[in-house]
Design a protein around this motif. Structure first.
Motif, mmCIF file in Angstrom:
data_model
loop_
_atom_site.group_PDB
_atom_site.id
_atom_site.type_symbol
_atom_site.label_atom_id
_atom_site.label_comp_id
_atom_site.label_asym_id
_atom_site.label_seq_id
_atom_site.Cartn_x
_atom_site.Cartn_y
_atom_site.Cartn_z
ATOM 1 N N LEU A 1 58.291 180.224 56.521
ATOM 2 C CA LEU A 1 57.302 180.930 57.330
ATOM 3 C C LEU A 1 57.050 182.326 56.771
ATOM 4 O O LEU A 1 55.898 182.775 56.693
ATOM 5 N N ARG A 2 58.112 182.994 56.379
ATOM 6 C CA ARG A 2 57.992 184.365 55.826
ATOM 7 C C ARG A 2 57.237 184.372 54.507
ATOM 8 O O ARG A 2 56.494 185.321 54.194
ATOM 9 N N THR A 3 57.394 183.322 53.709
ATOM 10 C CA THR A 3 56.709 183.231 52.413
ATOM 11 C C THR A 3 55.412 182.443 52.495
ATOM 12 O O THR A 3 54.824 182.102 51.479
ATOM 13 N N ARG A 4 54.992 182.115 53.723
ATOM 14 C CA ARG A 4 53.716 181.454 53.991
ATOM 15 C C ARG A 4 53.590 180.105 53.288
ATOM 16 O O ARG A 4 52.566 179.775 52.700
ATOM 17 N N GLN A 5 54.647 179.327 53.367
ATOM 18 C CA GLN A 5 54.625 177.974 52.837
ATOM 19 C C GLN A 5 54.330 176.984 53.963
ATOM 20 O O GLN A 5 54.445 177.312 55.144
ATOM 21 N N ASN A 6 53.975 175.786 53.562
ATOM 22 C CA ASN A 6 53.682 174.733 54.530
ATOM 23 C C ASN A 6 54.985 174.257 55.181
ATOM 24 O O ASN A 6 55.908 173.819 54.501
ATOM 25 N N TYR B 1 62.670 189.449 58.978
ATOM 26 C CA TYR B 1 61.592 190.061 59.770
ATOM 27 C C TYR B 1 61.956 191.407 60.389
ATOM 28 O O TYR B 1 61.098 192.283 60.521
#
Length: 290
Positions: A202-207, A249
């Protein structure tokens, strides 16, 4: 006729005349004290200063990329689990069913015994397994999830998240399971890694689809299969998720200005999760009667 000025000498070797110099700082230097550079040549001190000024490449969790090649902590955790299983199987005289082992009986998590002062079971039970299949399934999951987390978080923080997840699973068992029920396995810690992987992605904006589906399947199996401790899984999942979220975060939310401050905030958040798990364990252990 004016006398010729003396030739400059190397700034590190005053007895060596030289016509060379550092193209960065301008100081005269002999060939031994110079290094080729993209433009001209630099003295050894300018080379060292330049290396200090270069920011070290880091992962999203603040881990040095120099830790990337080998997930040693994951391998050690797997080795420890396998070794402990081998000891229990040897004691029980049965490779597939090790429950007759003295070590197995001494380390399994029975809330009533923890309430009687045997706190070592809270951690020791996380390295025990019911039979070879249970061990194989958990170690396969650890092998799949561990290296990803270890690379992203760094070895120290990864190990801390693993421990927090293990303790979170044990705390949930203490709070929610019958005092005389025995619970063992690394599943609590591994479910914590599921949560950590989700936070990292989620932090690295992956699926997140794959990890979400895999986690959902495992939770369904936890509910459906007999003898599986759903509370250990949920407790570990919550602890691992909160620990990873604190690392990735919380420094941004608190606007940490330096890497050291961000690291301290991350370590502090994991410490809070560990302390909370121990407080829950202590809160329920004294009330247990057997």
């Amino acid at each position: 006729m004016n006398p010729q000025p003396p030739a400059p000498t190397c700034y590190r070797h005053p007895d060596r005349p030289t016509g060379l110099g550092c193209t960065r700082c301008g100081r005269p230097a002999c060939p031994e004290c110079l290094r080729p550079a993209s433009v001209g040549q630099h003295c050894v001190e300018c080379i060292q200063q330049g290396q200090k000024d270069v920011r070290q490449a880091r992962t999203v969790g603040g881990a040095s990329l120099s830790q990337r090649p080998q997930p040693y902590v994951t391998y050690v955790l797997i080795a420890v689990n396998v070794l402990i299983y081998a000891i229990t199987a040897l004691q029980a005289g049965n490779l597939m069913d090790n429950r007759a082992s003295d070590l197995f009986r001494q380390w399994r998590l029975v809330p009533a015994f923890v309430g009687d002062g045997e706190w070592f079971r809270v951690v020791g039970s996380g390295f025990l397994h019911y039979g070879l299949v249970h061990l194989a399934v958990n170690m396969l999951a650890l092998y799949m999830l561990g290296p990803y987390c270890e690379t992203a978080l760094g070895r120290g923080r990864y190990l801390a998240v693993y421990l927090a997840s293990l303790l979170g699973g044990s705390a949930a068992v203490m709070a929610m399971v019958d005092p005389l029920t025995a619970t063992v396995g690394a599943s609590g810690a591994i479910y914590g890694l599921f949560g950590a992987v989700a936070v990292i992605m989620l932090r690295t904006r992956q699926n997140l689809t794959q990890i979400a589906v895999l986690l959902a399947i495992n939770l369904i199996l936890s509910v459906s299969l007999p003898g599986v401790s759903i509370w250990a899984h949920l407790g570990g999942l919550a602890a691992g998720t909160l620990s990873a979220a604190g690392i990735l975060y919380l420094p941004r939310l608190l606007r940490a200005k330096t890497q050291s401050t961000a690291a301290a905030i991350g370590w502090g958040s994991v410490a809070v999760v560990i302390v909370a798990a121990l407080v829950v364990t202590a809160a329920f252990a004294p009330t247990l009667v057997y």
